[in-house]
Design a protein around this motif. Structure first.
Motif, PDB file in Angstrom:
ATOM      1  N   LYS A  25      31.429 -15.084 -21.433  1.00 61.47           N
ATOM      2  CA  LYS A  25      30.602 -14.752 -20.628  1.00 61.47           C
ATOM      3  C   LYS A  25      29.439 -14.445 -21.948  1.00 61.47           C
ATOM      4  N   THR A  30      25.562  -7.216 -22.665  1.00 62.83           N
ATOM      5  CA  THR A  30      26.033  -5.995 -23.491  1.00 62.83           C
ATOM      6  C   THR A  30      25.585  -4.753 -23.054  1.00 62.83           C
ATOM      7  N   ASN A  95      36.167  -4.868 -27.252  1.00 65.09           N
ATOM      8  CA  ASN A  95      35.911  -5.245 -25.851  1.00 65.09           C
ATOM      9  C   ASN A  95      33.814  -4.647 -25.562  1.00 65.09           C
ATOM     10  N   VAL A  97      31.155  -3.810 -23.264  1.00 63.10           N
ATOM     11  CA  VAL A  97      30.656  -2.917 -22.118  1.00 63.10           C
ATOM     12  C   VAL A  97      29.075  -3.768 -21.522  1.00 63.10           C
ATOM     13  N   TRP A  98      29.466  -3.799 -20.329  1.00 63.35           N
ATOM     14  CA  TRP A  98      28.191  -4.222 -19.682  1.00 63.35           C
ATOM     15  C   TRP A  98      28.094  -3.117 -18.452  1.00 63.35           C
ATOM     16  N   GLY A 100      27.826  -1.328 -15.785  1.00 61.74           N
ATOM     17  CA  GLY A 100      29.110  -1.231 -14.456  1.00 61.74           C
ATOM     18  C   GLY A 100      30.210  -1.868 -14.738  1.00 61.74           C
ATOM     19  N   ARG A 101      30.537  -2.577 -16.100  1.00 63.76           N
ATOM     20  CA  ARG A 101      31.733  -3.238 -16.242  1.00 63.76           C
ATOM     21  C   ARG A 101      32.157  -3.243 -18.046  1.00 63.76           C
ATOM     22  N   ILE A 102      33.965  -2.875 -18.406  1.00 63.46           N
ATOM     23  CA  ILE A 102      33.768  -3.235 -19.726  1.00 63.46           C
ATOM     24  C   ILE A 102      35.376  -3.623 -19.401  1.00 63.46           C
ATOM     25  N   SER A 103      35.030  -4.844 -20.329  1.00 64.15           N
ATOM     26  CA  SER A 103      36.283  -5.868 -20.115  1.00 64.15           C
ATOM     27  C   SER A 103      36.792  -5.166 -21.623  1.00 64.15           C
TER      28      SER A 103
END
Length: 114
Positions: A25, A30, A95, A97-98, A100-103
């Motif tokens: 993505k 981010t 990692n 960090v977006w 509301g979301r962490i991948s």
């Protein structure tokens, strides 16, 4: 979202490696992207991160030796590691960090021989 980390390997002390972490993505939005590492018998450690504004932060143990950077056109974050030491041996994870979301990406092994 998938993060694919690669570039680890075996290197002698004093050598260099460049880790890459490609996102499926766009990383344009981010909040920040970073690298962490996990060594046997130790807790996970933040190695470096870079914010959307380009600010960077490094663990004291890697300052002056490691450099984090991003390439938005390739949706990739890099970690250039120079002057590697045996104590840098670990599995390295990226990692992202977006809002509301962490991948997290899968780890890539870095082994530094003395």
């Amino acid at each position: 979202v998938q993060l694919q980390a690669y570039g680890g390997g075996l290197v002698q002390a004093g050598g260099s490696l460049k880790l890459s972490c490609a996102s499926s993505k766009s990383i344009f939005n981010t909040n920040r992207m970073g690298w962490y590492r996990l060594a046997p018998g130790k807790q996970r450690e933040m190695v470096a991160y870079i914010t959307s504004g380009g600010d960077t932060n490094y663990a004291d143990s890697v300052k002056g030796r490691f450099t984090i950077s991003t390439d938005n056109s390739k949706n990739t974050v890099y970690l250039q590691m120079n002057s590697l030491k045996p104590e840098d041996t670990a599995v390295y994870y990226c990692n992202a960090v977006w809002p509301g979301r962490i991948s997290w990406g899968q780890g890539t092994q870095v082994t530094v021989s003395s």
